[in-house]
Design a protein around this motif. Structure first.
Motif, PDB file in Angstrom:
ATOM      1  N   TYR A 198      -8.423  15.796  -0.827  1.00 39.90           N
ATOM      2  CA  TYR A 198      -7.754  16.561   0.241  1.00 39.90           C
ATOM      3  C   TYR A 198      -6.613  15.683   0.735  1.00 39.90           C
ATOM      4  CZ  TYR A 198     -12.106  19.400   0.719  1.00 39.90           C
ATOM      5  OH  TYR A 198     -13.207  20.211   0.529  1.00 39.90           O
ATOM      6  N   SER A 199      -5.640  15.461  -0.113  1.00 40.22           N
ATOM      7  CA  SER A 199      -4.695  14.375   0.088  1.00 40.22           C
ATOM      8  C   SER A 199      -3.476  14.600  -0.793  1.00 40.22           C
ATOM      9  CB  SER A 199      -5.410  13.063  -0.293  1.00 40.22           C
ATOM     10  OG  SER A 199      -4.519  11.992  -0.374  1.00 40.22           O
ATOM     11  N   SER A 200      -2.381  13.961  -0.431  1.00 39.54           N
ATOM     12  CA  SER A 200      -1.154  14.135  -1.213  1.00 39.54           C
ATOM     13  C   SER A 200      -1.138  13.282  -2.470  1.00 39.54           C
ATOM     14  CB  SER A 200       0.055  13.773  -0.342  1.00 39.54           C
ATOM     15  OG  SER A 200      -0.084  12.430   0.132  1.00 39.54           O
ATOM     16  N   THR A 201      -1.841  12.169  -2.441  1.00 36.47           N
ATOM     17  CA  THR A 201      -1.733  11.172  -3.516  1.00 36.47           C
ATOM     18  C   THR A 201      -3.087  10.513  -3.719  1.00 36.47           C
ATOM     19  OG1 THR A 201       0.506  10.679  -2.748  1.00 36.47           O
ATOM     20  CG2 THR A 201      -0.505   9.074  -4.246  1.00 36.47           C
ATOM     21  N   ILE A 202      -3.351  10.094  -4.961  1.00 37.97           N
ATOM     22  CA  ILE A 202      -4.539   9.280  -5.216  1.00 37.97           C
ATOM     23  C   ILE A 202      -4.201   8.278  -6.317  1.00 37.97           C
ATOM     24  CG2 ILE A 202      -5.588  10.823  -6.939  1.00 37.97           C
ATOM     25  CD1 ILE A 202      -8.345  10.181  -5.550  1.00 37.97           C
ATOM     26  N   VAL A 203      -4.836   7.120  -6.243  1.00 38.23           N
ATOM     27  CA  VAL A 203      -4.638   6.065  -7.244  1.00 38.23           C
ATOM     28  C   VAL A 203      -5.982   5.836  -7.931  1.00 38.23           C
ATOM     29  CG1 VAL A 203      -3.982   3.658  -7.649  1.00 38.23           C
ATOM     30  CG2 VAL A 203      -2.830   5.001  -5.848  1.00 38.23           C
ATOM     31  N   VAL A 204      -6.006   6.010  -9.257  1.00 43.10           N
ATOM     32  CA  VAL A 204      -7.271   5.961  -9.999  1.00 43.10           C
ATOM     33  C   VAL A 204      -7.073   5.154 -11.278  1.00 43.10           C
ATOM     34  CG1 VAL A 204      -9.051   7.351 -11.149  1.00 43.10           C
ATOM     35  CG2 VAL A 204      -7.902   8.237  -9.099  1.00 43.10           C
ATOM     36  N   ARG A 205      -8.066   4.340 -11.608  1.00 41.89           N
ATOM     37  CA  ARG A 205      -7.937   3.572 -12.853  1.00 41.89           C
ATOM     38  C   ARG A 205      -7.942   4.524 -14.047  1.00 41.89           C
ATOM     39  NH1 ARG A 205     -12.996  -0.382 -13.652  1.00 41.89           N
ATOM     40  NH2 ARG A 205     -12.078  -0.525 -15.732  1.00 41.89           N
TER      41      ARG A 205
ATOM     42  N   PRO B 244      -0.770   0.220  -7.069  1.00 44.12           N
ATOM     43  CA  PRO B 244      -1.373   0.367  -8.391  1.00 44.12           C
ATOM     44  C   PRO B 244      -1.554  -0.976  -9.097  1.00 44.12           C
ATOM     45  CG  PRO B 244       0.846   1.289  -8.342  1.00 44.12           C
ATOM     46  CD  PRO B 244       0.472   0.981  -6.931  1.00 44.12           C
ATOM     47  N   ARG B 245      -2.795  -1.163  -9.618  1.00 49.54           N
ATOM     48  CA  ARG B 245      -3.058  -2.312 -10.473  1.00 49.54           C
ATOM     49  C   ARG B 245      -2.521  -1.982 -11.866  1.00 49.54           C
ATOM     50  NH1 ARG B 245      -9.284  -1.827  -8.444  1.00 49.54           N
ATOM     51  NH2 ARG B 245      -8.957  -2.544  -6.303  1.00 49.54           N
ATOM     52  N   SER B 246      -2.607  -2.954 -12.756  1.00 55.03           N
ATOM     53  CA  SER B 246      -2.001  -2.755 -14.086  1.00 55.03           C
ATOM     54  C   SER B 246      -2.620  -1.566 -14.820  1.00 55.03           C
ATOM     55  CB  SER B 246      -2.134  -4.032 -14.918  1.00 55.03           C
ATOM     56  OG  SER B 246      -3.498  -4.273 -15.205  1.00 55.03           O
ATOM     57  N   ASN B 247      -3.912  -1.259 -14.520  1.00 52.25           N
ATOM     58  CA  ASN B 247      -4.567  -0.154 -15.235  1.00 52.25           C
ATOM     59  C   ASN B 247      -4.686   1.109 -14.381  1.00 52.25           C
ATOM     60  OD1 ASN B 247      -6.454  -1.200 -13.481  1.00 52.25           O
ATOM     61  ND2 ASN B 247      -8.197  -0.823 -14.857  1.00 52.25           N
TER      62      ASN B 247
ATOM     63  N   MET C 261       0.840  -1.198   0.000  1.00 51.46           N
ATOM     64  CA  MET C 261       0.000   0.000   0.000  1.00 51.46           C
ATOM     65  C   MET C 261       0.877   1.252   0.000  1.00 51.46           C
ATOM     66  SD  MET C 261      -3.082  -1.340   0.205  1.00 51.46           S
ATOM     67  CE  MET C 261      -4.425  -0.608   1.125  1.00 51.46           C
ATOM     68  N   LEU C 262       0.327   2.341  -0.507  1.00 50.95           N
ATOM     69  CA  LEU C 262       1.050   3.609  -0.555  1.00 50.95           C
ATOM     70  C   LEU C 262       0.540   4.506   0.570  1.00 50.95           C
ATOM     71  CD1 LEU C 262       0.663   4.325  -4.397  1.00 50.95           C
ATOM     72  CD2 LEU C 262       2.553   3.148  -3.240  1.00 50.95           C
ATOM     73  N   ASP C 263       1.472   5.006   1.359  1.00 53.37           N
ATOM     74  CA  ASP C 263       1.074   5.957   2.402  1.00 53.37           C
ATOM     75  C   ASP C 263       0.775   7.311   1.780  1.00 53.37           C
ATOM     76  OD1 ASP C 263       1.370   4.165   4.498  1.00 53.37           O
ATOM     77  OD2 ASP C 263       3.535   4.541   4.612  1.00 53.37           O
ATOM     78  N   ALA C 264      -0.244   7.983   2.305  1.00 61.15           N
ATOM     79  CA  ALA C 264      -0.574   9.318   1.811  1.00 61.15           C
ATOM     80  C   ALA C 264      -0.999  10.190   2.981  1.00 61.15           C
ATOM     81  CB  ALA C 264      -1.690   9.236   0.771  1.00 61.15           C
ATOM     82  N   ASP C 265      -0.691  11.458   2.872  1.00 60.76           N
ATOM     83  CA  ASP C 265      -1.182  12.424   3.850  1.00 60.76           C
ATOM     84  C   ASP C 265      -2.532  12.939   3.397  1.00 60.76           C
ATOM     85  OD1 ASP C 265       1.181  12.294   5.379  1.00 60.76           O
ATOM     86  OD2 ASP C 265       2.173  13.671   3.977  1.00 60.76           O
ATOM     87  N   ALA C 266      -3.420  13.152   4.332  1.00 59.04           N
ATOM     88  CA  ALA C 266      -4.751  13.650   3.977  1.00 59.04           C
ATOM     89  C   ALA C 266      -5.290  14.526   5.101  1.00 59.04           C
ATOM     90  CB  ALA C 266      -5.701  12.488   3.712  1.00 59.04           C
ATOM     91  N   TYR C 267      -6.380  15.210   4.813  1.00 60.54           N
ATOM     92  CA  TYR C 267      -7.147  15.921   5.830  1.00 60.54           C
ATOM     93  C   TYR C 267      -8.540  15.300   5.842  1.00 60.54           C
ATOM     94  CZ  TYR C 267      -4.653  19.730   8.095  1.00 60.54           C
ATOM     95  OH  TYR C 267      -3.838  20.457   8.925  1.00 60.54           O
ATOM     96  N   ALA C 268      -9.006  15.020   7.051  1.00 64.61           N
ATOM     97  CA  ALA C 268     -10.274  14.303   7.176  1.00 64.61           C
ATOM     98  C   ALA C 268     -11.105  14.879   8.311  1.00 64.61           C
ATOM     99  CB  ALA C 268     -10.011  12.823   7.441  1.00 64.61           C
ATOM    100  N   VAL C 269     -12.411  14.636   8.239  1.00 65.33           N
ATOM    101  CA  VAL C 269     -13.267  14.846   9.412  1.00 65.33           C
ATOM    102  C   VAL C 269     -13.690  13.467   9.908  1.00 65.33           C
ATOM    103  CG1 VAL C 269     -14.131  17.167   8.962  1.00 65.33           C
ATOM    104  CG2 VAL C 269     -15.249  15.210   7.884  1.00 65.33           C
ATOM    105  N   ARG C 270     -13.810  13.360  11.237  1.00 63.52           N
ATOM    106  CA  ARG C 270     -14.146  12.070  11.842  1.00 63.52           C
ATOM    107  C   ARG C 270     -15.606  12.009  12.275  1.00 63.52           C
ATOM    108  NH1 ARG C 270     -10.121   8.688  12.896  1.00 63.52           N
ATOM    109  NH2 ARG C 270      -7.987   9.417  12.592  1.00 63.52           N
TER     110      ARG C 270
END
Lengths: 354, 354
Positions: free
Chosen positions: A131-138, A26-29, A1-10
């Motif tokens: 609201y995050s440093s990184t995202i993984v999207v197909r 990341p998957r192949s796509n 898994m990839l660590d990412a920084d984010a801002y969230a509400v709980r």
């Protein structure tokens, strides 16, 4: 898994706080994106505060995402490391149903996966937004950005506010020879005015605030009508081919329906928390008018809109904030005190920036 | 002037009584028609009783007129003495504006002249409708009837109930491969079912009355849904291309909007005395649905409908009455106690018949 920084509400009533999240390997796509800017949409606020219900916590909002590709899966063909890209309101859909095959993933028969507040297609996991440093999207849900890099922050709101107004303007054929109204001059409406103008329509902006008249003209409106002034409204009676109504607050629809010409349509893109007063059936019947709705837009038309905006130099008007300023920005947005979109500079998330 | 026998009301709350009226001497483009049958439309009742306000008395209703040409003006080319003809809801319009030139006289920018309760285009006089022995109408508003003469009484309601359902069915492309709903099985709805079926659509009738199910099937509906049964309704969720809603009484629109597929339209042809509950914007937005209205139809499409009905042997289901029975017929119509249209035999107006 990839660590990412984010801002969230709980929870619905606690402020944002930093949160470490994991993004999938990341998957192949898949495309891995380092997020540079993220727009702040009213939906973010509704979801963070669970005003529509159904929010899963922790909640990381944000669906007006622009960034740079940092890695791609082995089968990705459309993007490579270093590309500037965008992600909007959707990160997945079934890809098999008729709407998906037509490129209208927002109407996926099996439900699209929202960029935040998921659930993810296979796992049912919550999804975390921009609201995050990184995202993984197909790959299928990643958009190419052809604007100059210096304009990138103003591109971010195109991914939701832009496509939400572009899609109905195109669907109902806004263009040369057409008189088009845009009701409400906020995040959505200011894009509606810019896009309708660039598409070649005669554009009339409607606002309840006399002090927004000059602003709306500066955005590109040929005319501006203060909708609370019946005399101003009456001048335009029966003259509009199409009205794009961006106002989500409950309001009387009839004064705008009266401005449509025969066979004209008014399309709503905001869902009011309480119903609008019921529209007059007589107004619909007497000139065969329509009242319609529209929801964001599909991936192909989002790319079309981004390319059109790059070609015409169209950006959202924005006010840049740091991630740490998000609670105050929400309060201001709730008061419509922004011209016209807050955009978060994700560099502010980096440890050195805090 | 031409003397004519008629039945009229003199105030909202008095019964019909015989009245001698005058019809204008035929102008060069006029057709003089001996009325044989006249359908009884709910609008007749609303107008006679001034339920919409604005009724001018004496009031001679009737706009579903069929008869035989008894004389024509010198410049009339389309009709000759002895022809079977019809007259619907309109007897005049400006003939110059864009809608008139397009054959959509019902949307005349200057207002069409109703067959009754005028005002006439030039004089401003009240107009008298089909509860009468004779009418004089300009050629442009006279329709050719190609049905066998024996079917004439069942043709009369086509002039309003027929065209009011035909026009939206055609405008929204009801036909082969389309799933079309018809809400309400009354004077309008029973024609909607017959016409949609003949146009080749898959037709689903909606009724609140379980005891109308077999009747609706007999009219041609492929399926009949009791709309008060949520389970029956749910089966059809998201499946309709088009729904023609003929119910004027205030009712919830959302259960029907939920049955439309993406980009589907529900069109209302009845104007409720009080507003319907406000339709759900969410339902419109989530699948880009439309709620529309439609008003009778233009003269060219009325002729098209009449010819289509002649070709396909389509008639209204009627109950014949004598002119003297009109008050009782109104009372029954107000209770929806008619299958599906009263038609007045105008022979009953002749002195010998009284």
């Amino acid at each position: 898994m990839l660590d990412a920084d984010a801002y969230a509400v709980r929870s619905p009533d606690t402020p944002f706080e930093p949160l470490s999240i994991e993004r999938r390997d990341p998957r192949s796509n898949d495309v891995v994106i380092s997020i540079l800017f993220c727009g702040v949409c009213h939906s973010d606020l509704h979801t963070a505060r669970s005003e529509w219900g159904g929010t899963r916590y922790p909640c990381v909002p944000g669906h007006e995402i622009v960034g740079r590709v940092s890695a791609v899966g082995g089968s990705v063909t459309k993007f490579k490391e270093g590309d500037l890209v965008g992600v909007g309101c959707m990160v997945d859909s079934c890809q098999r149903c008729e709407p998906c095959r037509e490129g209208l993933e927002q109407f996926c028969d099996n439900g699209f996966t929202g960029t935040y507040n998921g659930p993810a297609q296979e796992t049912g996991d919550n999804t975390y937004g921009g609201y995050s440093s990184t995202i993984v999207v197909r790959e299928e849900f990643v958009l190419a950005i052809r604007h100059p890099e210096a304009d990138l922050a103003g591109v971010a709101p195109l991914l939701c506010a832009g496509i939400t107004t572009w899609s109905p303007l195109r669907h109902w054929n806004a263009g040369p020879g057409k008189k088009v109204g845009v009701v409400g001059i906020g995040g959505l409406g200011h894009m509606g005015v810019k896009l309708a103008r660039a598409l070649g329509a005669h554009v009339v902006a409607f606002t309840t605030s006399p002090n927004k008249v000059e602003d709306a003209k500066a955005l590109g409106a040929h005319e501006v009508v203060v909708s609370r002034n019946p005399d101003e409204m009456k001048i335009h009676s029966g003259s509009f081919d199409f009205i794009l109504n961006t106002v989500a607050a409950p309001h009387e629809l009839d004064p705008f329906l009266a401005l449509l010409k025969r066979d004209g349509t008014m399309t709503l893109v905001g869902v009011p928390p309480e119903p609008h007063p019921s529209p007059s059936v007589g107004l619909l019947v007497m000139k065969r008018k329509s009242l319609a709705g529209s929801l964001i837009g599909g991936i192909p038309e989002t790319q079309e809109m981004l390319d059109f905006c790059a070609e015409h130099g169209i950006l959202s008007d924005i006010e840049m904030i740091r991630m740490q300023e998000i609670d105050g920005a929400y309060d201001r947005m709730a008061r419509s005190d922004v011209k016209y979109r807050f955009v978060i500079d994700m560099a502010s998330l980096a440890p050195a920036a805090e």
